[in-house]
Write an enzyme that holds these catalytic residues in place. Structure first.
Site, PDB file in Angstrom:
ATOM      1  N   GLY A 213      13.040  18.268  11.262  1.00  0.00           N
ATOM      2  CA  GLY A 213      13.875  18.168   9.801  1.00  0.00           C
ATOM      3  C   GLY A 213      13.972  16.646   9.114  1.00  0.00           C
ATOM      4  O   GLY A 213      13.675  16.381   7.921  1.00  0.00           O
TER       5      GLY A 213
ATOM      6  N   ASP B  16      25.346  20.407  10.191  1.00  0.00           N
ATOM      7  CA  ASP B  16      25.943  21.564   9.664  1.00  0.00           C
ATOM      8  C   ASP B  16      27.144  22.016  10.472  1.00  0.00           C
ATOM      9  O   ASP B  16      28.054  21.458  10.522  1.00  0.00           O
ATOM     10  CB  ASP B  16      24.684  22.677   9.862  1.00  0.00           C
ATOM     11  CG  ASP B  16      25.130  23.790   9.259  1.00  0.00           C
ATOM     12  OD1 ASP B  16      26.356  24.130   8.628  1.00  0.00           O
ATOM     13  OD2 ASP B  16      24.279  24.902   9.051  1.00  0.00           O
TER      14      ASP B  16
ATOM     15  N   LYS C 129      27.522  19.038   5.294  1.00  0.00           N
ATOM     16  CA  LYS C 129      28.036  20.179   4.800  1.00  0.00           C
ATOM     17  C   LYS C 129      29.426  20.144   5.332  1.00  0.00           C
ATOM     18  O   LYS C 129      29.773  20.783   6.375  1.00  0.00           O
ATOM     19  CB  LYS C 129      27.498  21.469   5.192  1.00  0.00           C
ATOM     20  CG  LYS C 129      25.743  21.594   4.890  1.00  0.00           C
ATOM     21  CD  LYS C 129      25.199  23.063   5.063  1.00  0.00           C
ATOM     22  CE  LYS C 129      24.017  23.185   4.871  1.00  0.00           C
ATOM     23  NZ  LYS C 129      23.305  24.283   5.326  1.00  0.00           N
TER      24      LYS C 129
ATOM     25  N   VAL D  43      19.951  24.996   1.878  1.00  0.00           N
ATOM     26  CA  VAL D  43      19.060  23.793   1.263  1.00  0.00           C
ATOM     27  C   VAL D  43      17.545  23.599   1.678  1.00  0.00           C
ATOM     28  O   VAL D  43      17.350  23.762   3.046  1.00  0.00           O
ATOM     29  CB  VAL D  43      19.449  22.600   0.732  1.00  0.00           C
ATOM     30  CG1 VAL D  43      20.888  22.586   0.045  1.00  0.00           C
ATOM     31  CG2 VAL D  43      19.873  21.761   1.928  1.00  0.00           C
TER      32      VAL D  43
ATOM     33  N   ARG E  21       9.002  22.044   3.623  1.00  0.00           N
ATOM     34  CA  ARG E  21       9.405  20.620   3.992  1.00  0.00           C
ATOM     35  C   ARG E  21       8.795  19.506   3.132  1.00  0.00           C
ATOM     36  O   ARG E  21       9.489  18.517   2.733  1.00  0.00           O
ATOM     37  CB  ARG E  21       8.718  20.476   5.451  1.00  0.00           C
ATOM     38  CG  ARG E  21       9.708  21.112   6.671  1.00  0.00           C
ATOM     39  CD  ARG E  21       9.242  20.724   7.900  1.00  0.00           C
ATOM     40  NE  ARG E  21       9.518  21.727   8.865  1.00  0.00           N
ATOM     41  CZ  ARG E  21      10.587  21.896   9.541  1.00  0.00           C
ATOM     42  NH1 ARG E  21      11.796  21.117   9.149  1.00  0.00           N
ATOM     43  NH2 ARG E  21      10.667  22.650  10.542  1.00  0.00           N
TER      44      ARG E  21
HETATM   45  P1  IMP Z   1      23.752  22.272  13.331  1.00  0.00           P
HETATM   46  O1  IMP Z   1      23.415  22.257  14.931  1.00  0.00           O
HETATM   47  O2  IMP Z   1      24.579  23.651  13.011  1.00  0.00           O
HETATM   48  O3  IMP Z   1      24.294  21.079  12.779  1.00  0.00           O
HETATM   49  O4  IMP Z   1      22.505  22.462  12.456  1.00  0.00           O
HETATM   50  C1  IMP Z   1      21.784  21.414  12.285  1.00  0.00           C
HETATM   51  C2  IMP Z   1      20.254  21.825  12.085  1.00  0.00           C
HETATM   52  O5  IMP Z   1      19.930  23.219  11.542  1.00  0.00           O
HETATM   53  C3  IMP Z   1      19.570  20.585  11.470  1.00  0.00           C
HETATM   54  O6  IMP Z   1      18.954  19.546  12.030  1.00  0.00           O
HETATM   55  C4  IMP Z   1      18.679  21.570  10.375  1.00  0.00           C
HETATM   56  O7  IMP Z   1      17.266  21.531  11.309  1.00  0.00           O
HETATM   57  C5  IMP Z   1      19.017  22.901  10.237  1.00  0.00           C
HETATM   58  N1  IMP Z   1      19.719  23.240   9.087  1.00  0.00           N
HETATM   59  C6  IMP Z   1      21.043  23.179   8.911  1.00  0.00           C
HETATM   60  N2  IMP Z   1      21.432  23.508   7.604  1.00  0.00           N
HETATM   61  C7  IMP Z   1      20.224  23.676   6.771  1.00  0.00           C
HETATM   62  C8  IMP Z   1      19.783  23.840   5.836  1.00  0.00           C
HETATM   63  O8  IMP Z   1      20.804  24.038   4.672  1.00  0.00           O
HETATM   64  N3  IMP Z   1      18.646  23.949   5.339  1.00  0.00           N
HETATM   65  C9  IMP Z   1      17.588  23.849   6.377  1.00  0.00           C
HETATM   66  N4  IMP Z   1      17.811  23.624   7.730  1.00  0.00           N
HETATM   67  C10 IMP Z   1      19.070  23.357   7.870  1.00  0.00           C
HETATM   68 MG    MG Z   2      16.351  19.486  12.234  1.00  0.00          MG
END
Ligand code: IMP
Ligand code: MG
Length: 180
Positions: A45, A104, A132, A154, A166
């Site tokens: 990402g 996230d 977020k 998103v 991407r």
């Molecule tokens: P977390 O471990 O829940 O903080 O997730 C983070 C990872 O999930 C990020 O590195 C992103 O790759 C993916 N991610 C989280 N939210 C989104 C989004 O809205 N769109 C696309 N990928 C997301």
């Molecule tokens: Mg990522």
């Protein structure tokens, strides 16, 4: 691709301006004795964000990639982060900056931070393009944030859905009928 996007929430010009300002904040945070950094971009990402960010950072730097996967295919909520590539570089005694696309739940970053800390860096900071706030932990361990956004899924500027979009230059929301 354009036809799949319901709404742009961050146009590329706004992202570009913010990335430039963020680079300034990062440099300023290290004080006058600019360090030689090791950046740890979280694949996949962070690819676009890190490519733009590093060209705004007038520092000597190394890059140590790490690859985690959280999204099983078409899911919109992250599962447990799985390590696909361990941090590919030396961090011991280095000033390390982790770079990710979005905070996230915070699980991905926390897991990268643990991996990095185990390698005994001199300092460890974290930059994310998006956060977020609705879902991120209150004490989310990040030092630099590009934008706080609503709790929306998103795509674009590196962020994917099922590994697509991407390369979409803006950050936007998909048409609802395209996601589960
Ligand atoms: P977390 O471990 O829940 O903080 O997730 C983070 C990872 O999930 C990020 O590195 C992103 O790759 C993916 N991610 C989280 N939210 C989104 C989004 O809205 N769109 C696309 N990928 C997301
Ligand atoms: Mg990522």
């Amino acid at each position: 691709m354009d036809a799949d996007i319901a709404r742009v929430i961050l146009p590329r010009e706004r992202i570009q301006a913010r990335v430039r300002a963020l680079a300034g904040e990062i440099v300023a945070s290290y004080g006058p004795a600019l360090p030689s950094l090791t950046l740890v971009p979280v694949l996949s990402g962070a690819i676009i964000f890190v490519a733009d960010l590093i060209r705004e950072l007038p520092l000597k730097m190394k890059i140590a990639l790490v690859h985690l996967s959280t999204y099983p295919g078409r899911a919109l909520r992250a599962g447990e982060p799985r390590t696909i590539l361990e941090i590919a570089g030396e961090l011991e005694g280095r000033d390390v900056l982790i770079v990710d696309d979005v905070l996230d739940s915070g699980r991905t970053l926390r897991s990268v931070q643990e991996m990095a800390r185990a390698r005994r860096p001199r300092s460890l900071r974290t930059a994310v393009l998006l956060r977020k706030p609705a879902r991120g932990p209150r004490d989310a361990p990040v030092d630099f944030v590009g934008f706080d956004i609503d709790d929306l899924f998103v795509v674009g500027y590196g962020l994917d859905f099922d590994d697509h979009y991407r390369n979409y230059p803006h950050i936007g929301v998909l048409r609802p009928e395209l996601t589960p």
